[in-house]
Write a protein that holds these residues in place. Structure first.
Motif, PDB file in Angstrom:
ATOM      1  N   VAL A 163      -6.477   8.546  -7.485  1.00 19.65           N
ATOM      2  CA  VAL A 163      -6.299  10.000  -7.673  1.00 19.65           C
ATOM      3  C   VAL A 163      -4.976  10.443  -7.064  1.00 19.65           C
ATOM      4  O   VAL A 163      -4.223  11.209  -7.668  1.00 19.65           O
ATOM      5  N   VAL A 164      -4.661   9.965  -5.858  1.00 22.06           N
ATOM      6  CA  VAL A 164      -3.398  10.329  -5.203  1.00 22.06           C
ATOM      7  C   VAL A 164      -2.208   9.853  -6.038  1.00 22.06           C
ATOM      8  O   VAL A 164      -1.202  10.542  -6.149  1.00 22.06           O
ATOM      9  N   ASN A 165      -2.337   8.680  -6.660  1.00 24.09           N
ATOM     10  CA  ASN A 165      -1.240   8.156  -7.486  1.00 24.09           C
ATOM     11  C   ASN A 165      -0.970   9.020  -8.707  1.00 24.09           C
ATOM     12  O   ASN A 165       0.120   8.960  -9.277  1.00 24.09           O
ATOM     13  N   ALA A 166      -1.948   9.807  -9.118  1.00 28.60           N
ATOM     14  CA  ALA A 166      -1.750  10.693 -10.265  1.00 28.60           C
ATOM     15  C   ALA A 166      -0.805  11.849  -9.929  1.00 28.60           C
ATOM     16  O   ALA A 166      -0.284  12.504 -10.822  1.00 28.60           O
ATOM     17  N   SER A 167      -0.584  12.078  -8.641  1.00 30.50           N
ATOM     18  CA  SER A 167       0.352  13.112  -8.213  1.00 30.50           C
ATOM     19  C   SER A 167       1.770  12.677  -8.578  1.00 30.50           C
ATOM     20  O   SER A 167       2.132  11.519  -8.397  1.00 30.50           O
ATOM     21  N   PRO A 168       2.593  13.602  -9.081  1.00 35.75           N
ATOM     22  CA  PRO A 168       3.928  13.209  -9.548  1.00 35.75           C
ATOM     23  C   PRO A 168       4.903  12.833  -8.434  1.00 35.75           C
ATOM     24  O   PRO A 168       5.886  12.161  -8.679  1.00 35.75           O
ATOM     25  N   GLU A 169       4.633  13.257  -7.210  1.00 39.66           N
ATOM     26  CA  GLU A 169       5.581  12.941  -6.135  1.00 39.66           C
ATOM     27  C   GLU A 169       5.091  11.735  -5.330  1.00 39.66           C
ATOM     28  O   GLU A 169       3.896  11.524  -5.185  1.00 39.66           O
ATOM     29  N   LYS A 217     -11.684   3.927  -1.027  1.00 38.66           N
ATOM     30  CA  LYS A 217     -10.239   3.860  -0.832  1.00 38.66           C
ATOM     31  C   LYS A 217      -9.511   3.725  -2.164  1.00 38.66           C
ATOM     32  O   LYS A 217      -8.569   4.455  -2.448  1.00 38.66           O
ATOM     33  N   ALA A 218      -9.957   2.776  -2.992  1.00 35.35           N
ATOM     34  CA  ALA A 218      -9.291   2.530  -4.272  1.00 35.35           C
ATOM     35  C   ALA A 218      -9.379   3.745  -5.186  1.00 35.35           C
ATOM     36  O   ALA A 218      -8.401   4.115  -5.844  1.00 35.35           O
ATOM     37  N   GLY A 219     -10.537   4.386  -5.222  1.00 34.08           N
ATOM     38  CA  GLY A 219     -10.702   5.577  -6.061  1.00 34.08           C
ATOM     39  C   GLY A 219      -9.839   6.732  -5.592  1.00 34.08           C
ATOM     40  O   GLY A 219      -9.191   7.413  -6.391  1.00 34.08           O
ATOM     41  N   ASP A 221       0.804  -1.213   0.000  1.00 32.14           N
ATOM     42  CA  ASP A 221       0.000   0.000   0.000  1.00 32.14           C
ATOM     43  C   ASP A 221       0.847   1.277   0.000  1.00 32.14           C
ATOM     44  O   ASP A 221       0.329   2.357  -0.224  1.00 32.14           O
ATOM     45  N   LYS A 222       2.136   1.141   0.236  1.00 35.98           N
ATOM     46  CA  LYS A 222       3.011   2.323   0.273  1.00 35.98           C
ATOM     47  C   LYS A 222       3.680   2.587  -1.073  1.00 35.98           C
ATOM     48  O   LYS A 222       4.317   3.614  -1.255  1.00 35.98           O
ATOM     49  N   VAL A 223       3.547   1.668  -2.019  1.00 31.85           N
ATOM     50  CA  VAL A 223       4.238   1.788  -3.312  1.00 31.85           C
ATOM     51  C   VAL A 223       3.252   2.307  -4.359  1.00 31.85           C
ATOM     52  O   VAL A 223       2.238   1.669  -4.632  1.00 31.85           O
ATOM     53  N   MET A 224       3.594   3.456  -4.923  1.00 30.09           N
ATOM     54  CA  MET A 224       2.722   4.089  -5.899  1.00 30.09           C
ATOM     55  C   MET A 224       2.439   3.154  -7.077  1.00 30.09           C
ATOM     56  O   MET A 224       3.341   2.505  -7.588  1.00 30.09           O
ATOM     57  N   TRP A 225       1.204   3.073  -7.459  1.00 30.67           N
ATOM     58  CA  TRP A 225       0.632   2.248  -8.529  1.00 30.67           C
ATOM     59  C   TRP A 225       0.563   0.767  -8.169  1.00 30.67           C
ATOM     60  O   TRP A 225      -0.369   0.096  -8.583  1.00 30.67           O
ATOM     61  N   PHE A 226       1.513   0.243  -7.405  1.00 29.28           N
ATOM     62  CA  PHE A 226       1.378  -1.146  -6.950  1.00 29.28           C
ATOM     63  C   PHE A 226       0.181  -1.262  -6.024  1.00 29.28           C
ATOM     64  O   PHE A 226      -0.505  -2.284  -6.015  1.00 29.28           O
ATOM     65  N   SER A 279       2.977  11.726  -1.075  1.00 29.42           N
ATOM     66  CA  SER A 279       1.558  11.779  -0.726  1.00 29.42           C
ATOM     67  C   SER A 279       0.968  10.378  -0.602  1.00 29.42           C
ATOM     68  O   SER A 279       0.100  10.129   0.241  1.00 29.42           O
ATOM     69  N   ASN A 280       1.437   9.447  -1.398  1.00 28.61           N
ATOM     70  CA  ASN A 280       0.953   8.070  -1.333  1.00 28.61           C
ATOM     71  C   ASN A 280       1.261   7.452   0.029  1.00 28.61           C
ATOM     72  O   ASN A 280       0.414   6.814   0.643  1.00 28.61           O
ATOM     73  N   ILE A 281       2.478   7.651   0.509  1.00 27.58           N
ATOM     74  CA  ILE A 281       2.888   7.108   1.804  1.00 27.58           C
ATOM     75  C   ILE A 281       2.113   7.777   2.933  1.00 27.58           C
ATOM     76  O   ILE A 281       1.669   7.112   3.874  1.00 27.58           O
ATOM     77  N   VAL A 282       1.911   9.081   2.838  1.00 29.49           N
ATOM     78  CA  VAL A 282       1.174   9.815   3.874  1.00 29.49           C
ATOM     79  C   VAL A 282      -0.274   9.341   3.943  1.00 29.49           C
ATOM     80  O   VAL A 282      -0.804   9.073   5.030  1.00 29.49           O
ATOM     81  N   VAL A 283      -0.927   9.217   2.795  1.00 28.23           N
ATOM     82  CA  VAL A 283      -2.326   8.771   2.764  1.00 28.23           C
ATOM     83  C   VAL A 283      -2.437   7.330   3.275  1.00 28.23           C
ATOM     84  O   VAL A 283      -3.325   7.013   4.067  1.00 28.23           O
ATOM     85  N   SER A 284      -1.536   6.465   2.863  1.00 24.03           N
ATOM     86  CA  SER A 284      -1.556   5.072   3.305  1.00 24.03           C
ATOM     87  C   SER A 284      -1.358   4.966   4.819  1.00 24.03           C
ATOM     88  O   SER A 284      -2.067   4.219   5.500  1.00 24.03           O
TER      89      SER A 284
END
Length: 197
Positions: free
Chosen positions: A130-136, A124-126, A69-74, A139-144
């Motif tokens: 959207v968060v994964n669309a962010s280039p950095e 959650k998935a949706g 859950d911490k890895v973007m797109w995975f 944010s993925n780690i923070v949200v997770s």
């Protein structure tokens, strides 16, 4: 525990399973196994969660989900696979909480538990897509991590206080509905602004 509180606990656990199913199974099972949690007498259906094999399997799933859950797109691929798993898990958790002697309430728990887990899973998935669309990647780690903390805290509150479970269920369901509406609106705007071929 009255029927309303019982349904509140079942609803809350099912809703939270849509976010972190393995955490829900692991935490409840571990708390029961070591008697950290004294569940009301109506919740004997959860005894199977205290089985070491169930706790071990949930622990492995918990670690895998925490890392995935911490890895973007995975995380999006993980969510896609769990679109079938989380609603079933939420339905079974709700079914375990409801009195097994009454088939009518079993059916209600199964239907609503699965639907509740599917709703929070979809939110959650949706949101994560959207968060994964962010280039950095931060944010993925923070949200997770926020999801981990929220699920743990709300699960502890639900199991410790069945009356609070009613409010947890309403809050989580409302938050999920809000997230679904926002994600849907964002996707409509993105699709509407996409270049036409």
């Amino acid at each position: 525990m009255g029927l309303v509180e019982l349904l509140g606990v079942a609803s809350s656990v099912s809703l939270l399973a849509g976010w972190r199913m393995y955490l829900c199974v692991f935490a409840v099972g571990l708390a029961m196994r070591f008697h950290w949690l004294e569940l009301p007498v109506h919740l004997h259906g959860l005894d199977v969660l205290a089985n070491p094999w169930v706790i071990g399997a949930a622990g492995i799933g918990l670690v895998a989900e925490f890392l995935a859950d911490k890895v973007m797109w995975f995380d999006t691929m993980w969510d896609a696979v769990h679109t079938a798993v989380r609603p079933v898990g939420g339905a079974l958790l709700a079914l375990a909480i409801i009195d097994p002697s009454d088939p009518k309430w079993q059916a209600v728990a199964l239907l609503l538990g699965g639907s509740a887990a599917l709703a929070t899973h979809a939110a959650k998935a949706g949101t994560r897509a959207v968060v994964n669309a962010s280039p950095e990647p931060v944010s993925n780690i923070v949200v997770s991590t926020g999801e981990d903390v929220a699920t743990t805290g709300l699960l502890a509150l639900t199991l410790a206080n069945p009356v609070a479970a009613i409010f947890v269920a309403v809050a989580v369901a409302g938050g999920s509905l809000f997230a679904l509406v926002k994600v849907r609106g964002l996707l409509k705007r993105l699709v509407g602004t996409a270049p036409q071929s």
